[in-house]
Design a protein around this motif. Structure first.
Motif, PDB file in Angstrom:
ATOM      1  N   ILE A 109       0.829  -1.204   0.000  1.00  0.00           N
ATOM      2  CA  ILE A 109       0.000   0.000   0.000  1.00  0.00           C
ATOM      3  C   ILE A 109       0.867   1.259   0.000  1.00  0.00           C
ATOM      4  O   ILE A 109       0.626   2.208  -0.742  1.00  0.00           O
ATOM      5  N   SER A 110       1.904   1.210   0.834  1.00  0.00           N
ATOM      6  CA  SER A 110       2.775   2.378   0.872  1.00  0.00           C
ATOM      7  C   SER A 110       3.454   2.572  -0.477  1.00  0.00           C
ATOM      8  O   SER A 110       3.668   3.696  -0.933  1.00  0.00           O
ATOM      9  N   LEU A 111       3.768   1.450  -1.126  1.00  0.00           N
ATOM     10  CA  LEU A 111       4.389   1.509  -2.443  1.00  0.00           C
ATOM     11  C   LEU A 111       3.481   2.245  -3.425  1.00  0.00           C
ATOM     12  O   LEU A 111       3.930   3.077  -4.221  1.00  0.00           O
ATOM     13  N   ALA A 112       2.187   1.944  -3.342  1.00  0.00           N
ATOM     14  CA  ALA A 112       1.230   2.606  -4.229  1.00  0.00           C
ATOM     15  C   ALA A 112       1.231   4.109  -3.973  1.00  0.00           C
ATOM     16  O   ALA A 112       1.114   4.907  -4.905  1.00  0.00           O
ATOM     17  N   GLY A 113       1.382   4.481  -2.690  1.00  0.00           N
ATOM     18  CA  GLY A 113       1.438   5.899  -2.366  1.00  0.00           C
ATOM     19  C   GLY A 113       2.651   6.566  -2.970  1.00  0.00           C
ATOM     20  O   GLY A 113       2.562   7.661  -3.532  1.00  0.00           O
ATOM     21  N   VAL A 114       3.791   5.881  -2.872  1.00  0.00           N
ATOM     22  CA  VAL A 114       5.014   6.417  -3.470  1.00  0.00           C
ATOM     23  C   VAL A 114       4.826   6.568  -4.976  1.00  0.00           C
ATOM     24  O   VAL A 114       5.149   7.604  -5.566  1.00  0.00           O
ATOM     25  N   ALA A 115       4.255   5.533  -5.590  1.00  0.00           N
ATOM     26  CA  ALA A 115       4.046   5.552  -7.036  1.00  0.00           C
ATOM     27  C   ALA A 115       3.172   6.738  -7.431  1.00  0.00           C
ATOM     28  O   ALA A 115       3.369   7.367  -8.471  1.00  0.00           O
ATOM     29  N   MET A 116       2.210   7.032  -6.580  1.00  0.00           N
ATOM     30  CA  MET A 116       1.286   8.112  -6.883  1.00  0.00           C
ATOM     31  C   MET A 116       2.019   9.451  -6.968  1.00  0.00           C
ATOM     32  O   MET A 116       1.781  10.255  -7.862  1.00  0.00           O
ATOM     33  N   VAL A 117       2.914   9.682  -6.008  1.00  0.00           N
ATOM     34  CA  VAL A 117       3.665  10.930  -6.045  1.00  0.00           C
ATOM     35  C   VAL A 117       4.651  10.907  -7.215  1.00  0.00           C
ATOM     36  O   VAL A 117       4.809  11.893  -7.931  1.00  0.00           O
ATOM     37  N   LEU A 118       5.271   9.751  -7.424  1.00  0.00           N
ATOM     38  CA  LEU A 118       6.208   9.608  -8.546  1.00  0.00           C
ATOM     39  C   LEU A 118       5.540   9.945  -9.867  1.00  0.00           C
ATOM     40  O   LEU A 118       6.111  10.619 -10.719  1.00  0.00           O
ATOM     41  N   GLY A 119       4.333   9.448 -10.021  1.00  0.00           N
ATOM     42  CA  GLY A 119       3.607   9.641 -11.271  1.00  0.00           C
ATOM     43  C   GLY A 119       3.393  11.106 -11.595  1.00  0.00           C
ATOM     44  O   GLY A 119       3.252  11.485 -12.747  1.00  0.00           O
ATOM     45  N   GLN A 120       3.398  11.941 -10.557  1.00  0.00           N
ATOM     46  CA  GLN A 120       3.186  13.374 -10.764  1.00  0.00           C
ATOM     47  C   GLN A 120       4.443  14.072 -11.250  1.00  0.00           C
ATOM     48  O   GLN A 120       4.411  15.240 -11.605  1.00  0.00           O
ATOM     49  N   MET A 121       5.564  13.355 -11.196  1.00  0.00           N
ATOM     50  CA  MET A 121       6.823  14.053 -11.415  1.00  0.00           C
ATOM     51  C   MET A 121       7.192  14.217 -12.880  1.00  0.00           C
ATOM     52  O   MET A 121       8.079  14.992 -13.203  1.00  0.00           O
ATOM     53  N   VAL A 122       6.560  13.480 -13.764  1.00  0.00           N
ATOM     54  CA  VAL A 122       6.859  13.655 -15.178  1.00  0.00           C
ATOM     55  C   VAL A 122       6.264  14.996 -15.610  1.00  0.00           C
ATOM     56  O   VAL A 122       5.080  15.227 -15.432  1.00  0.00           O
ATOM     57  N   PRO A 123       7.095  15.900 -16.161  1.00  0.00           N
ATOM     58  CA  PRO A 123       6.554  17.187 -16.587  1.00  0.00           C
ATOM     59  C   PRO A 123       5.428  17.003 -17.610  1.00  0.00           C
ATOM     60  O   PRO A 123       5.546  16.176 -18.518  1.00  0.00           O
ATOM     61  N   GLY A 124       4.360  17.751 -17.427  1.00  0.00           N
ATOM     62  CA  GLY A 124       3.201  17.631 -18.294  1.00  0.00           C
ATOM     63  C   GLY A 124       3.550  17.734 -19.765  1.00  0.00           C
ATOM     64  O   GLY A 124       2.990  17.047 -20.610  1.00  0.00           O
ATOM     65  N   VAL A 125       4.530  18.587 -20.063  1.00  0.00           N
ATOM     66  CA  VAL A 125       4.940  18.798 -21.451  1.00  0.00           C
ATOM     67  C   VAL A 125       5.352  17.476 -22.101  1.00  0.00           C
ATOM     68  O   VAL A 125       5.087  17.236 -23.274  1.00  0.00           O
ATOM     69  N   LEU A 126       6.004  16.621 -21.317  1.00  0.00           N
ATOM     70  CA  LEU A 126       6.477  15.362 -21.879  1.00  0.00           C
ATOM     71  C   LEU A 126       5.385  14.308 -21.923  1.00  0.00           C
ATOM     72  O   LEU A 126       5.547  13.257 -22.518  1.00  0.00           O
ATOM     73  N   LEU A 127       4.266  14.578 -21.252  1.00  0.00           N
ATOM     74  CA  LEU A 127       3.162  13.617 -21.298  1.00  0.00           C
ATOM     75  C   LEU A 127       2.340  13.797 -22.559  1.00  0.00           C
ATOM     76  O   LEU A 127       1.617  12.904 -22.973  1.00  0.00           O
ATOM     77  N   VAL A 128       2.451  14.981 -23.165  1.00  0.00           N
ATOM     78  CA  VAL A 128       1.549  15.299 -24.271  1.00  0.00           C
ATOM     79  C   VAL A 128       1.659  14.277 -25.394  1.00  0.00           C
ATOM     80  O   VAL A 128       0.655  13.687 -25.800  1.00  0.00           O
ATOM     81  N   VAL A 129       2.867  14.063 -25.877  1.00  0.00           N
ATOM     82  CA  VAL A 129       3.011  13.185 -27.045  1.00  0.00           C
ATOM     83  C   VAL A 129       2.654  11.731 -26.727  1.00  0.00           C
ATOM     84  O   VAL A 129       1.849  11.124 -27.428  1.00  0.00           O
TER      85      VAL A 129
END
Lengths: 282, 313, 444
Positions: A109-129
């Motif tokens: 469960i804690s791992l999922a929490g870490v993943a959640m914050v990690l997932g936010q770290m990719v700059p939005g600009v790079l998510l576009v493509v």
């Protein structure tokens, strides 16, 4: 600083009002400028000697926005997207937030929490493509679903963590009792925890709604068809190659702000009522 | 940061019922939807970013090959853009989130007082956050303009400025001005969130403390603030990440200028991905941004844990 | 958990659209199934015997734009002549066009035709997404009526790639005649030296004489003209599609490049003719200040006519002249193109559309007559003649991908204007940076 210690119009009260005045001046100055611009006739808008109050107020820009542009279509699409995202975010985040709050020590469960914050770290600009490619593969380009999925993904992490924070504030005794009585977990959340966390839920809802209401980058990338376009990308209609239709743009922006603020005015009763306090025993 | 999430705040101890794991199956079901969304929509972009960062993809040059860590080395050796951008990113993030939190908390406490008309005040304070970013940026750019901006005109008229200042166009003020505008836009969300959290601070405790003679400041510091810890942490952690990665505001206000004075790592990534099409360099820069965030987050988590251990022993 | 999904599906099925608030919006909002993906945008066989081809077309024209009706008239005329082709025009604003195209190209989902600005063409060519139109072009009888500078932008190694030109935006020197008269300047400046002389007189009268952009996409378009006027280019072709900036190869060229930087520096710092704030002006600031007569003159385009509504009093005395020059008169031609891509499933129909828009009939319509790319279409007017007269001295960008290079141009000039580097340092650095960028882009 409770109310009992305050006498009416004593100096702390006056100080408080003075602070409120300063705060509102900061918060509202650009907004008032926006509205004032929208109400000015065109020759009065961009001048070398600007004035705050329109000398000859007019509604022509509002008329243009409502009558001769696709503004209302954009509003409808944004409402559809924002309400769906809000509902989906609430469901997903409530479940996850509760799990993090009460069972954060379970393996994984804690791992999922870490993943959640990690997932936010990719700059939005790079998510576009990559997201554009994903949506293309799913056949969702030019569909509001592409935005709903994207915005929900973006608003779930903060909502989850926020709700976890709110759930942390709710005492566990009642739940424990209910669980010992054999009440299923979904019922515990629904009947006992949620009612105590209503202010948190409302804040989360507002957050998810505003995020999707105002999002620009993905809104304009995923949608090409005018009749599916959402509001913020749609505002670009008033921005030309080298010139901007300031009056219409500001009128549209003023109108765009209205639904959210009115909703908040209405939601306040849930946000501020003392629901949580009654049940809390320090 | 993640470690903080895993640990419930002390205000609400986790249910420590000695049960077999099987009985907690539902917990995993609860977390599943959010994990699926994350997997579906952020993990593959993340992996793609890592893959691109070791290639040399440039959209305006056909073909690409594996180049190992060359993109990282290029960036780290770049004294003119990269290192100043690292510094600007830190100033921008700390300045924005710090300002937002302090102002947001102050406004929340203020609007939690029994003032007449506070319902209306709360609604009005929320407004900046609801203005679409594009519009907010264009309006502020206009207000802060030296020749025809109302902000400068009023400041000069009031005698607060001798002559107009090009807030967004001057090397020394550009970054500060973008932070100022960013705080304006984001603090209301802190305010309404903290306002909601303030509702759950037990009144009995505050009243009891008041009777015991605790000052208003002591009550705030000892009782109110600890109750806001969980929500504050969530707000700050995620805003740090977002602010660090935010492009729109700076781009719309200054395009990173003048002469890169307000250029952050995030605007550099945007410039490379969408203006100069140096896709791999943009990816490498993003990977470094993620690493930087992880370092800061990891450092914070370690510090937090040490402090807690010291307290418990 | 079991309640909410049904509520969501209700909304998605359109239940929300029946609500009172939305009901008021009327017919525009009644479009059904807004959430469904567009079914096969490629073709829409209407089943009327003949198959209708749908062209997906992105243009920057929005319903509230002044020339919307004129632009739609062009589409309508095309439809009338080509009943089997339906042009599905979708609005994408200018600022977003290039982004949208590059993202769509990476996702393999390009539209059939896109309205494009000149600086994007070499980028698209480098990306390898443009359609090769050489055959159709050679067979097209009307091609010789197009100004040659507009064709240069789509000619790559004797092949025609991408599209056809459809309108011209030409830059001219625009000045406030009343302010000039007030300061005793009798004629608009013809050369750089005249500009300085006029600026000094205006300065005596307390009027900032001139302005330019220190940043934004307009900046490179302004400074390139002064290099051209000093017999230089930012990059010259060296054969086989490669380019090079030659300033540092030749001291005499470097000296001329330095003169351009020095000219900018002197206008602002030595003579005080250009306000210091201009070092950070974008195009909005420049245009607004010219429109408000905060500056007496600037190099600007015909879109300034739009400011006549906003600033009727200060725009009343606006007058035009060729851009002051040093050695050779030159101006910037902003040629807009209609572009189609190699991936388009309807190359024949796309070409039909392109050919129509650049054809005599369409170019003579209200949408294009004031800014036609054809020498056989003429019009007159305050905002037309002074600009069209400059076509012979007009030049277009060299065919290099501009992303990195325009940033280097902005940086180099801003460095000089903000007194962080000398004109000579800036000229040398820019030359080297341009060559490095060309190298990186595979165009060296």
């Amino acid at each position: 600083m409770t109310s009992t210690t305050w006498r009416r119009w004593s100096w702390p009260v006056l100080l408080a009002y003075a602070c409120v005045a300063v705060l509102l001046a900061y918060a509202l100055f650009p907004v008032l400028w926006m509205v004032s611009t929208a109400l000015k006739p065109t020759p009065e808008i961009r001048t070398a000697e600007p004035t705050f109050v329109p000398s000859r107020p007019t509604f022509e820009h509002f008329g243009l926005v409502l009558g001769q542009s696709n503004f209302l279509t954009y509003v409808r699409n944004s409402l559809l997207v924002a309400t769906t995202v809000t509902a989906a975010t609430l469901v997903v985040s409530t479940l996850a937030g509760y799990a993090f709050s009460r069972f954060g020590r379970l393996p994984g469960i804690s791992l999922a929490g870490v993943a959640m914050v990690l997932g936010q770290m990719v700059p939005g600009v790079l998510l576009v493509v990559p997201l554009y490619i994903t949506m293309n593969n799913l056949g969702l380009l030019d569909s509001l679903w592409s935005l709903i999925l994207t915005y929900t993904t973006f608003s779930v992490p903060l909502s989850t963590l926020m709700l976890k924070g709110f759930f942390d504030q709710v005492p566990t005794e009642v739940e424990e009792a209910a669980q010992l009585d054999g009440c299923p977990p979904s019922q515990v959340v629904w009947r006992i925890v949620l009612p105590l966390a209503v202010p948190g839920l409302m804040t989360t809802a507002l957050y998810a709604f505003v995020q999707s209401w105002n999002e620009f980058l993905f809104g304009y990338t995923f949608i090409s068809q005018d009749d599916r376009r959402t509001l913020t990308p749609g505002l670009a209609d008033f921005i030309g190659l080298w010139t901007v239709d300031w009056g219409a743009l500001m009128a549209a922006a003023s109108l765009a702000v209205l639904p959210v603020t009115l909703a908040y005015l209405y939601l306040q009763r849930y946000l501020i009522s003392g629901i949580a306090t009654g049940a809390t025993k320090g | 940061m993640g470690i903080q999430i895993a640990r419930p705040a002390r205000a609400a101890p986790a249910l420590r019922l000695p049960r077999p794991l099987a009985r907690h199956g539902f917990v995993y079901l609860f977390v599943l939807p959010s994990v699926l969304l994350l997997l579906g929509f952020t993990v593959w972009p993340l992996l793609r970013t890592f893959w691109l960062s070791v290639q040399d993809v440039n959209l305006v040059r056909p073909g690409s090959e594996f180049v190992g860590l060359a993109n990282f080395r290029t960036q780290l050796a770049d004294q003119t853009l990269f290192w100043p951008a690292v510094w600007h990113s830190l100033v921008w993030t700390v300045g924005s989130v710090g300002g937002e939190y302090l102002l947001g908390l102050g406004a929340a406490v203020l609007l939690n007082q029994p003032l007449r008309g506070r319902g209306l005040f709360r609604m009005l304070v929320l407004i900046p956050w609801t203005v679409p970013i594009v519009i907010a940026a264009m309006t502020w750019r206009w207000i802060l303009q030296p020749e025809y901006g109302i902000g400068n005109v009023l400041l000069v008229r009031a005698g607060l400025l001798a002559e107009p200042v090009y807030w967004l166009g001057d090397l020394s003020t550009a970054l500060g001005a973008t932070i100022f505008v960013n705080v304006w836009r984001s603090f209301p969300f802190y305010t309404i969130t903290l306002l909601a959290a303030l509702q759950a601070v037990p009144k009995e405790l505050l009243e009891a403390a008041a009777i015991d003679g605790a000052s208003a400041w002591e009550r705030f510091w000892r009782i109110t603030l600890p109750h806001l810890k969980g929500v504050s942490l969530a707000l700050i952690v995620l805003h740090v990440v977002w602010t660090f990665n935010n492009v729109e505001f700076i781009w719309l206000l200054t395009e990173g200028g003048p002469l890169h004075a307000s250029e952050t790592l995030a605007t550099l990534v945007y410039r490379m991905a969408f203006r100069t099409f140096e896709i791999s360099e943009a990816a490498a820069l993003s990977v470094m941004m993620i690493v930087l965030l992880l370092l800061v987050g990891g450092g914070y988590a370690v510090l937090g844990r040490r402090r807690e251990e010291r307290r418990t022993t | 958990m079991d309640r909410t999904p049904s509520a969501i599906t209700d909304i998605l099925r359109g239940a929300a659209s029946r609500r009172r608030f939305l009901g008021r919006a009327g017919a525009a909002l009644a479009a059904p199934a807004v959430l469904a993906p567009v079914a096969g945008r490629a073709t829409a066989a209407a089943g009327r015997g003949q198959e209708t081809v749908e062209l997906e077309y992105w243009w920057p024209v929005a319903a509230n734009n002044a020339d919307y009706a004129n632009m739609v008239a062009v589409l309508d005329a095309f439809q009338a002549q080509n009943p089997n082709i339906r042009v599905n025009a979708q609005t994408v604003s200018f600022e977003q066009l290039e982004n949208r195209v590059t993202v769509a190209a990476q996702g393999g989902n390009l539209p059939d035709v896109v309205w494009s600005l000149p600086e994007t063409i070499p980028t698209y060519q480098r990306m390898g997404i443009l359609a090769d139109l050489t055959e159709q072009w050679d067979a097209w009888e009307e091609k010789d009526a197009l100004y040659e500078q507009t064709v240069a932008g789509i000619t790559f190694d004797d092949r025609i790639l991408g599209g056809v030109p459809h309108y011209l935006g030409i830059r001219a020197y625009q000045y406030h005649a009343d302010q000039f008269a007030e300061a005793g300047v009798e004629a608009p400046p013809e050369t750089w030296d005249d500009l300085v002389a006029a600026g000094l007189k205006l300065k005596e009268a307390g009027i900032p004489g001139f302005g330019f952009c220190g940043q934004s996409v307009r900046q490179p378009q302004e400074v390139i003209v002064y290099f051209w006027q000093n017999d230089l280019d930012i990059a010259v072709p060296t054969g086989d599609g490669t380019f090079r900036n030659t300033w540092t190869d030749n001291p005499e060229e470097l000296a001329r490049a330095t003169e351009v930087f020095q000219f900018y520096y002197d206008l602002m710092h030595t003579h005080g003719i250009v306000p210091r704030e201009a070092a950070s002006w974008g195009y909005t600031e420049l245009d607004t200040n010219l429109a408000q007569a905060t500056i007496a003159s600037a190099v600007d385009g015909p879109w300034m006519v739009g400011y006549e509504d906003e600033n009727p009093e200060t725009m009343a005395d606006i007058a035009f002249a060729p851009i002051p020059y040093k050695r050779t008169p030159a101006t910037f031609l902003e040629v807009a193109y209609q572009v189609t891509f190699a991936d388009s499933p309807h190359p024949a129909e796309a070409w039909e559309f392109l050919r129509f828009v650049a054809g005599r009939e369409a170019q003579a319509m209200a949408a294009y007559v004031n800014r036609s790319v054809r020498s056989d279409v003429e019009a007159e007017g305050k905002w037309t003649t002074p600009f069209m007269d400059l076509v012979p001295q007009g030049r277009a960008w060299p065919q290099i991908a501009l992303g990195q290079i325009s940033q280097h141009m902005i940086d180099a000039f801003q460095g000089v204007l903000l007194e962080q580097s000398t004109p000579e340092q800036a000229a040398t650095a820019l030359s080297e940076q341009v060559n490095a960028a060309l190298e990186e882009q595979g165009q060296a």
